[in-house]
Design an enzyme around this catalytic site. Structure first.
Site, PDB file in Angstrom:
ATOM      1  CG  HIS A 140      -1.831   1.203   1.264  1.00  0.00           C
ATOM      2  ND1 HIS A 140      -3.153   1.091   1.634  1.00  0.00           N
ATOM      3  CD2 HIS A 140      -1.646   2.509   0.977  1.00  0.00           C
ATOM      4  CE1 HIS A 140      -3.734   2.280   1.577  1.00  0.00           C
ATOM      5  NE2 HIS A 140      -2.826   3.171   1.178  1.00  0.00           N
ATOM      6  CG  HIS A 159      -9.838   4.404   3.484  1.00  0.00           C
ATOM      7  ND1 HIS A 159      -8.648   5.084   3.622  1.00  0.00           N
ATOM      8  CD2 HIS A 159     -10.614   4.824   4.516  1.00  0.00           C
ATOM      9  CE1 HIS A 159      -8.710   5.887   4.679  1.00  0.00           C
ATOM     10  NE2 HIS A 159      -9.909   5.751   5.234  1.00  0.00           N
TER      11      HIS A 159
HETATM   12 ZN   LIG Z   1      -3.450   5.120   1.702  1.00  0.00          ZN
END
Ligand SMILES: [Zn+2]
Length: 344
Positions: free
Chosen positions: A12, A135
């Site tokens: 990420h 997210h």
């Molecule tokens: Zn991020």
């Protein structure tokens, strides 16, 4: 003392674009062989064609002789067509699709307003095996900012996995014991990334002696009990948990402001920070699997062949790096001593 491990990957990462990307890319390329590159540019990376062009710009910005593989992602919107997912799965260079709830974090205003509208796209992802990177925070202003991950599990993630039980899903940058427990209890198709900053700091760090903008990120740092749960998950040896820095560069001026941006810049010393966290749990022997094996295995990519060495040797992290347009980039731990050093 030193440890040598298989060269890790960052599952990420925010690289930005243009001069900002050119400034930060060498840091990640020195530490990692590959990285999952986030698509939250302005405008966002919503198609395979745009992802391909972005990938070419990254490769062109690499210093000569440096090998680093950017693994591209698509930014899911309410109107992403299912055919785009099939094109992504067939592309060979798009490795995942990113779900940002609209308004959850930096450049997320084009994100998904209602995941129910994405059912056809999620069904194709389930069929193709293309992972969904999430997210995991609700954006409901009525929910306390420290509770948004936990509420996301109940309101969005559990129903989504009931509707799409085979989807391959990464719950990104988890910050709570609730998220660690949830991922542990799911099937093998669900995994999580954990950042170095969430392993090293609790929410006191944001307010230590005054407001500390370089400790402000999203999801925001949580209570100590949650940090302990994350340390437990990361060092458990469970293959569901792997490294994802979420390193997110913002200029010094945009961090140190009346309304400062969210994000910690950790790419320049990521492995040093993770080593410190693992050492605190007497679990350095588990660092290699967390950093170099679990993510590659989940993403169905070969493990890297090269090695890196970390030596226990104090050094001073610079107070700032050069960034785009003559601005400065202040890393997490700026001007402080680090216990570990990545050798060249
Ligand atoms: Zn991020």
């Amino acid at each position: 003392m030193q440890i040598t491990i298989t060269r890790p990957d960052d599952w990420h990462l925010h690289l930005r674009d243009g001069a900002a990307m050119a400034a930060v890319l060498p840091h990640s390329a020195r530490q990692f062989a590959r990285a999952i590159v986030m698509p939250n540019l302005r405008p966002p990376v919503t198609t395979v064609a745009v992802a391909g062009a972005y990938r070419a710009r990254i490769l062109a910005a690499l210093p000569q002789g440096v090998s680093f593989a950017p693994l591209m992602t698509l930014y899911l919107t309410d109107s992403t067509p299912p055919e785009e997912i099939r094109r992504a799965a067939a592309s060979g260079f798009v490795h995942a699709v990113k779900l940002y709830p609209a308004g959850a974090t930096t450049n997320s205003d084009s994100g998904v307003s209602d995941i129910g509208r994405c059912a056809a796209v999620l069904a194709v992802m389930e069929e193709c095996g293309l992972p969904l990177l999430v997210h995991g925070e609700v954006t409901d202003p009525a929910i306390d900012v420290f509770d948004r991950e936990k509420v996301f599990i109940e309101r969005i993630l559990q129903p989504l996995l009931l509707r799409h039980p085979r989807i391959r899903l990464v719950f990104e940058h988890i910050t709570t014991s609730d998220a660690a427990d949830f991922v542990r209890d799911c099937g093998d198709n669900v995994a999580a990334t954990i950042t170095a900053h969430h392993l090293l700091y609790n929410r006191n760090a944001i307010f230590a002696g005054g407001i500390r903008p370089h400790h402000y990120c999203l999801p925001v740092l949580k209570r100590e009990q949650h940090r302990q749960a994350l340390l437990g998950a990361a060092t458990s040896g469970n293959p569901k948990f792997f490294l994802g820095t979420d390193s997110a560069p913002h200029s010094q001026a945009s961090k140190e402001a009346a309304c400062g941006c969210a994000g910690c810049y950790t790419a320049a010393a990521a492995l040093e920070l993770y080593a410190e966290a693992f050492e605190s749990m007497a679990a350095l022997d588990r660092l290699e699997a967390f950093a170099s094996f679990h993510g590659a295995d989940f993403h169905r990519l070969p493990r890297n062949a090269g090695k890196i060495t970390l030596r226990q040797e104090e050094w001073l992290l610079p107070t700032a790096f050069a960034y785009a347009d003559g601005e400065a980039l202040v890393p997490l731990r700026a001007g402080e001593r680090l216990r570990w050093r990545l050798l060249d």
